[in-house]
Design an enzyme around this catalytic site. Structure first.
Site, mmCIF file in Angstrom:
data_model
loop_
_atom_site.group_PDB
_atom_site.id
_atom_site.type_symbol
_atom_site.label_atom_id
_atom_site.label_comp_id
_atom_site.label_asym_id
_atom_site.label_seq_id
_atom_site.Cartn_x
_atom_site.Cartn_y
_atom_site.Cartn_z
ATOM 1 N N SER A 67 -9.349 1.794 3.233
ATOM 2 C CA SER A 67 -8.535 2.531 2.278
ATOM 3 C C SER A 67 -7.591 1.654 1.464
ATOM 4 C CB SER A 67 -7.722 3.600 3.006
ATOM 5 O OG SER A 67 -6.831 2.993 3.953
ATOM 6 N N LYS A 115 0.866 -1.175 0.000
ATOM 7 C CA LYS A 115 0.000 0.000 0.000
ATOM 8 C C LYS A 115 0.901 1.223 0.000
ATOM 9 C CE LYS A 115 -3.717 1.975 2.904
ATOM 10 N NZ LYS A 115 -4.523 1.674 4.121
ATOM 11 N N SER A 129 -9.643 -0.383 7.427
ATOM 12 C CA SER A 129 -9.065 -0.273 6.085
ATOM 13 C C SER A 129 -8.503 -1.565 5.525
ATOM 14 C CB SER A 129 -7.978 0.811 6.061
ATOM 15 O OG SER A 129 -8.565 2.082 6.147
#
Length: 469
Positions: A174, A95, A198
């Protein structure tokens, strides 16, 4: 609730829905194939790179030179009989909130897009390199990782592989790029992060696994969303992959394939009244009840009752909580700069500004409640696993979230209703796929234990996984 359905949704997938990554069920299977000489790290790296380079906006940066160098070094180690770990040669991505040498840590924002690349690996990327893993690149996230919706207006929004070309669905956020890459069969492992859901939310929407550890279990690096709540964690295709990655991220070099422990006698607590409070769909109720039934039939002890500390924690969050205040503090310098603030997704900017004038007593009470209610939760569960759906519905349609501010706001508020409380209480969580709705869209569950009980949680998740899918 965000928009869920389109009148005549076609079945044409956004991308193929593989049940494996290049023929391997998970990273453990890939590692075992390397050991047996049935797979080659360089071949797998080249396949992952080929997928990464054509999958925009899932990938924001592809580290081809590094990946091939690491894969070739791994191949040499296998040929000499000296692999560094069970995951030597296994590909992964990051990420884009983590520091990886030679890449810009954008945190999904145009503001950071042209920053200088990181000069060295962060603590976590150094740990996986020491285990021989192969870095393919960096993947998308919501701006500043401050949204559970899975939309990024600057880099583009990854589409859920379980949607359709005519009606794509969100991956959630996210950690949207991480979920899209794993569910789409592009890679077996992604390192993501979770402050309010997330990891768990996108895992639920895309039918994969994820682990949010107790905060502080792994060293933090890169751009954190909330210094108190944010936890790095792996997303994978199986719980055994999570177990191996947990050891790797703590600096270990695991060499033994995790064994599935017995489920019999393991205690679970389920509070169905919470599902009423969050307006869970009929499909989520059905899948959750079926999951509980399967666990019971295979030897687990499931207690259905109200868990009062969890409800009290939900009420505390509703009064204003830690994440909003900490995110505002992290972003204040950008929010106070008119030029930089204008570059932001204005919906993210507006959300961050909501905590500018939070009264000090509200924030202090939030910190106090976190400690008090975590202690109460520990006494209530007394070593049992708390089990909940991860989200009260399946992945929403993507297009309304990109274009309709009201839909975006509704989704931001609704997605974390079942996950944020566990984060507030600093409970480690394992997200698992549990079933599908009538359209075949994934529905996930999350298993929780009290703060610091990560090892016991992972063991229970290993035992439960065969009966949750």
């Amino acid at each position: 609730m965000p928009s869920q359905n389109t009148p005549e949704e076609k079945a044409t997938p956004v991308c193929p829905l593989p049940d494996s990554v290049f023929g391997f069920d998970d990273a453990c299977a890939l590692g075992m194939a390397y050991l047996a000489g049935k797979a080659d790290p360089v071949d797998v790296a080249e396949r992952c790179l080929a997928e990464a380079e054509k999958k925009v906006p899932v990938y924001l940066d592809v580290t081809r030179k590094r990946a091939l160098a690491e894969a070739k070094a791994s191949r040499d180690r296998y040929r000499s009989g000296r692999p560094l770990s069970l995951f030597d040669g296994v590909a992964l991505n990051w990420k884009d909130t983590f520091d990886v040498a030679g890449t810009v840590t954008t945190s999904g924002s145009a503001i950071f897009h042209h920053d200088r690349p990181a000069e060295k690996d962060g603590a976590l990327s150094e740990a996986v390199a020491q285990a021989g893993m192969v870095c393919i690149g960096k993947v998308n996230t919501c701006e500043f990782a401050y949204s559970s919706v899975g939309v990024n207006r600057y880099f583009g929004s990854p589409a859920n592989p379980f949607g359709s070309l005519d009606a794509p669905r969100t991956c959630g956020g996210s950690s949207s790029g991480s979920a899209a890459a794993i569910a789409g069969g592009m890679i077996p492992v992604s390192i993501a992060s979770d402050a309010g859901g997330s990891i768990r939310i996108p895992a639920s929407f895309t039918g994969i696994c994820g682990f949010k550890p107790t905060s502080g279990r792994y060293p933090k690096s890169g751009k954190a969303l909330s210094r108190t709540l944010d936890s790095p964690g792996p997303m994978t295709r199986s719980v055994r992959d999570l177990v191996v990655m947990d050891e790797v991220l703590r600096g270990g070099r695991p060499i033994i394939l995790p064994a599935i422990p017995p489920l019999k006698g393991r205690r679970f607590v389920a509070d169905l009244s919470i599902l009423d409070e969050v307006d869970a769909t009929d499909a989520v109720y059905r899948v959750f009840e079926e999951t509980l039934s399967r666990l019971e039939k295979n030897g687990a002890i499931v207690e259905r009752r109200v868990v009062s500390p969890f409800h009290d924690a939900r009420k505390s969050i509703a009064n204003g909580w830690i994440m909003g205040a900490e995110v505002f503090t992290e972003l204040k310098g950008l929010l106070d700069d008119p030029e930089k603030a204008a570059v932001m997704d204005q919906r993210i900017r507006k959300r961050a500004e909501l905590s500018r004038n939070m009264p000090p007593h509200v924030l202090v009470h939030s910190y106090w409640d976190r400690i008090r209610l975590a202690d109460a939760m520990q006494a209530d569960l007394d070593g049992a696993v708390f089990i909940l759906p991860s989200v009260g519905y399946v992945a929403p349609l993507l297009q309304p979230l990109e274009t309709d501010d009201d839909q975006f706001t509704a989704c931001v508020q609704a997605n974390p209703r079942l996950t944020a409380t566990g984060s507030f209480l600093n409970m480690p969580a394992v997200a698992l796929p549990a079933g599908t709705d009538e359209k075949g869209l994934p529905i996930g569950i999350s298993l929780y234990r009290n703060s610091g009980e990560d090892d016991a949680l992972l063991e229970t998740a290993l035992a439960a996984e065969p009966w949750t899918r």
